[in-house]
Design an enzyme around this catalytic site. Structure first.
Site, short mmCIF file in Angstrom:
data_model
loop_
_atom_site.label_atom_id
_atom_site.label_comp_id
_atom_site.label_asym_id
_atom_site.label_seq_id
_atom_site.Cartn_x
_atom_site.Cartn_y
_atom_site.Cartn_z
N HIS A 90 0.82 -1.21 0.00
CA HIS A 90 0.00 0.00 0.00
C HIS A 90 0.86 1.26 0.00
O HIS A 90 0.38 2.33 -0.38
CB HIS A 90 -1.02 -0.01 1.15
CG HIS A 90 -0.48 0.18 2.52
ND1 HIS A 90 -0.20 -0.86 3.37
CD2 HIS A 90 -0.20 1.30 3.22
CE1 HIS A 90 0.22 -0.39 4.53
NE2 HIS A 90 0.23 0.93 4.46
N ASP A 227 1.33 -7.85 2.13
CA ASP A 227 1.42 -6.40 1.92
C ASP A 227 2.88 -5.96 1.76
O ASP A 227 3.49 -5.45 2.69
CB ASP A 227 0.76 -5.69 3.10
CG ASP A 227 0.46 -4.23 2.81
OD1 ASP A 227 0.99 -3.70 1.83
OD2 ASP A 227 -0.31 -3.62 3.57
N SER A 670 3.97 2.12 8.33
CA SER A 670 3.73 1.17 7.24
C SER A 670 5.01 0.93 6.47
O SER A 670 5.66 1.86 6.01
CB SER A 670 2.65 1.72 6.30
OG SER A 670 1.40 1.76 6.92
#
Length: 734
Positions: A90, A227, A670
């Site tokens: 992402h 991810d 992240s």
């Protein structure tokens, strides 16, 4: 009563023990400024690296030198001597989307660069290496006059900060710096970075892996999302930073991390290194109420409206699906977060807990008002100011969500207003226009503005925040019909005609355009200037709490500077988990994560990691669900069981997908590497859990979990599914 004394004492000791053990996992600590106490805790929990191996500014190899701030919003790690970078899918999503088209749909099918020459450049993407952090508190605060009010204080701080950054920045050498406030502005640090502007896309898994579970699973456990994405840093042939050039080569570096396939067990040490974006752990109870009512609730309502329009457009074709993929992803992420944070704050009784702490602060101040004179009236001022600014705060949030973050045409105009005001070259304006309009469909944008303008007018807390000129025209010319007003606006604006706009040389040539007028009308609605001093009083409250508890070690709130968090690989207590799920049952349906049967859900929820079986279970139990779709090649591979032996857990023989730790993370983390005690990469952090979404304000030691993608899942997808052997061979895998 006397007979219970020993038992009570034992109970208190146990309470203290477990409380201190739990607190050990909380905190986003400055790696450049670790205290002796924190360092001893790290090593007692399992860290085997010395301080110098963890962080130094001498140029000697250390873990810190392989950690990146990625593209202004995420974190990443260098994983090979050729500048290869691992981050989240992402985090690289916008790049993957920009390179995608219906013909080359890298979002759906993934992307594998077969060689260096096939790696794809990304305009405006950059990474930052942390060079050093310097305490500049004395230099800044000594310049603030004792008699300065809050406005003057901010002015002086900004001025001195600019001088400090100018002293060290070097544009030619790609050295940049920034001064960041810590503890709300009670301390200040100057951070110096080395910037690299040539960053290329190397690998992306299919989105059915990289975004598996989609919005349904976002902020949830159990997860099976792979991810991750892979990029590479390029430099001049002599290894210096440079803007993109075909002559650039992969960066050669000794600072990269090794990868461990040894795995982990319940209780294994884990730490994250990255750039957490922002927390507000010291916020007052009044500030929390404002956050819930004037930010989160407003954001959730507005983004619900926006998402409906975007998703309707995406269903029209693959071209529209790709065009609005990044916008949909960004919008939905904090749409769900805003709801989850409010629910968690309510479920965990955070406001009541803050009020109890504030009662202690009041008593502490009253006990010696002379000594604590600077804190007298702070809490009363916060109560009054947050109430006074409630409408303004709500209107600001509503404006941001309904206009700047919604209509891409309006945002393009605002960016030109802020950056060029007609001073840019013809090339720069056209270049910006071509880039922006690549992801703008005029009809969709028009529908967005119709929806959001109508919503803004309906939700606006006070008529003083309405765009008066626009409202007058809506009422007098269009009989109050917002949709007719917007139709007329787009019919007359050159910004709704991309072919005509492409011929414009300067932004100043469009200043008479009705869409530019509309941008000014909307902006003027916020020209309701008020000196909001809540941040200053929140800072004073934080100072009071730390002074009152002077024997306790406090960490500063996250502010997108380099931080270390530490914890243990640990599942969530199933009893606590069941209790929290019961509290939230039925709230907007958010906890109905999938159609899994109850037995399967419980079996996965209290495990340390998920498996391929759980991935396939979600797929099979949710036929036709977009978030659990899997392209045929991935499904065939997942069912085949073809996984390299070295990626299987040595005890269970399973391929671990995602796992849980007690690390303290937030947005910006992240892509942060998750490391074992030897400093080897074991995973990439990508999410938190629904039950503890109060985390930015209140870290709950019982429930808070970091969700990471197991590095063995990453490597298996690269090697066993995509056959990206040239990339695997770059890595040092132990």
């Amino acid at each position: 009563m006397r007979k219970k004394t020993l038992l009570s004492l034992s109970f208190l000791i146990l309470q203290w023990f477990f409380a201190t053990q739990a607190r050990a996992d909380e905190g986003m600590w400055m790696i450049s400024n670790l205290s002796a106490h924190t360092d001893s805790v790290l090593h007692s929990m399992g860290l085997e690296l010395s301080r110098e191996q963890l962080y130094n500014t001498t140029g000697a190899p250390c873990l810190n030198n392989a950690i990146l701030q990625f593209d202004g919003g995420c974190s990443a790690s260098v994983v090979s001597p050729y500048g290869l970078v691992f981050t989240n899918h992402h985090c690289g999503y916008s790049s993957i989307q920009q390179h995608s088209s219906p013909k080359h749909d890298y979002l759906t099918n993934g992307f594998v660069a077969k060689s260096f020459k096939h790696e794809l450049p990304n305009e405006d993407m950059y990474v930052l290496f942390h060079l050093k952090t310097i305490d500049v508190t004395d230099r800044i605060l000594s310049a603030v006059p004792d008699t300065a009010d809050f406005a003057r204080r901010a002015e002086v701080i900004d001025s001195v900060s600019m001088v400090l950054t100018d002293e060290v920045e070097d544009e030619k050498q790609f050295i940049q710096a920034e001064v960041n406030p810590f503890f709300g502005g009670s301390k200040f640090y100057l951070t110096v970075y080395q910037r690299y502007n040539d960053v290329r896309l190397v690998y992306a898994p299919p989105s059915c892996l990289g975004k598996y579970g989609g919005d349904t699973d976002n902020w949830m456990w159990p997860r099976q999302t792979c991810d991750f994405s892979v990029f590479r840093i390029y430099a001049t042939p002599d290894g210096k930073p440079a803007n993109y050039s075909k002559k650039n080569v992969p960066l050669r570096t000794e600072n990269y991390v090794k990868i461990s396939t040894q795995g982990y067990r319940d209780g294994s040490y884990c730490m994250t290194l990255g750039y957490p974006g922002g927390t507000e752990r010291y916020l007052s109870s009044y500030g929390i109420e404002s956050q819930m009512q004037n930010y989160n609730a407003v954001m959730y309502g507005a983004r619900t409206q926006l998402l409906n329009v975007i998703q309707e457009a995406q269903r029209r074709s693959d071209a529209f699906r790709i065009m609005y993929a990044t916008k949909q992803s960004h919008c939905s992420n904090y749409w769900k977060f805003s709801l989850g944070q409010n629910q968690a704050l309510e479920n965990l009784g955070v406001i009541a807990e803050k009020q109890a702490l504030e009662a202690q602060v009041r008593q502490w101040i009253a006990a010696d008002t002379l000594k604590h004179a600077r804190y007298v009236g702070v809490l009363d001022s916060l109560q009054r100011l947050h109430a006074d600014y409630a409408d303004h705060t709500k209107a600001m949030t509503l404006w941001q969500e309904c206009f700047y973050s919604s209509s891409d045409i309006l945002r393009f105009i605002y960016r030109n207003i802020m950056s060029v005001m007609g001073n840019g070259t013809a090339h720069s304006f056209r270049e910006r226009m071509e880039k922006a309009y690549k992801d703008i469909d005029v009809e969709t944008d028009k529908k967005i503005l119709k929806t959001m303008l109508g919503y803004y007018i309906a939700q606006c807390p006070d008529t003083s925040y309405l765009p008066k000129q626009a409202m007058a025209k809506i009422d007098s010319v269009f009989g109050g019909d917002v949709n007719a007003f917007v139709e007329d606006l787009y019919a007359k604006s050159i910004y709704a005609n991309p072919k005509a706009l492409a011929k414009v040389k300067h932004f100043s040539d469009t200043l008479e355009d009705p869409m530019v007028d509309m941008a000014f009308y909307l902006f003027s609605a916020l020209n309701y200037t008020r000196n909001n001093r809540t941040d200053d009083f929140e800072r004073l409250l934080g100072d009071a709490i730390r002074e009152m508890n002077h024997d306790h070690e406090y960490y500063p709130d996250a502010n997108f500077t380099l931080r270390l968090s530490y914890g243990l690989c640990k599942p969530i207590d199933p009893v606590l988990l069941a209790a929290e799920k019961a509290k939230s049952k039925g709230q907007n349906g958010m906890l109905q994560q999938t159609n899994l049967d109850a037995q399967s859900l419980v079996a996965e929820s209290d495990r340390l990691y998920t498996t391929k079986a759980s991935f396939l279970n979600k797929h099979d139990k949710n036929p036709g669900e977009w978030d659990f779709r899997v392209i045929p090649s991935v499904l065939e591979w997942m069912r085949s069981g073809k996984v390299s032996q070295r990626y299987l857990d040595p005890e269970t023989g399973e391929l671990p997908l995602c796992f849980l730790t007690t690390n303290d993370i937030t947005g910006g983390n992240s892509g942060s590497g998750m490391y074992d005690g030897k400093g080897r990469l074991i995973g990439l952090a990508f999410d938190g859990n629904w039950e503890a979404m109060s985390g930015d304000i209140k870290f709950d030691t019982r429930l808070q979990r970091c969700i990471g993608v197991d590095i063995r899942w990453v490597l298996s997808v690269m090697e066993d599914y995509s056959h990206a052997t040239r990339l695997i061979e770059e890595l040092t895998i132990e």
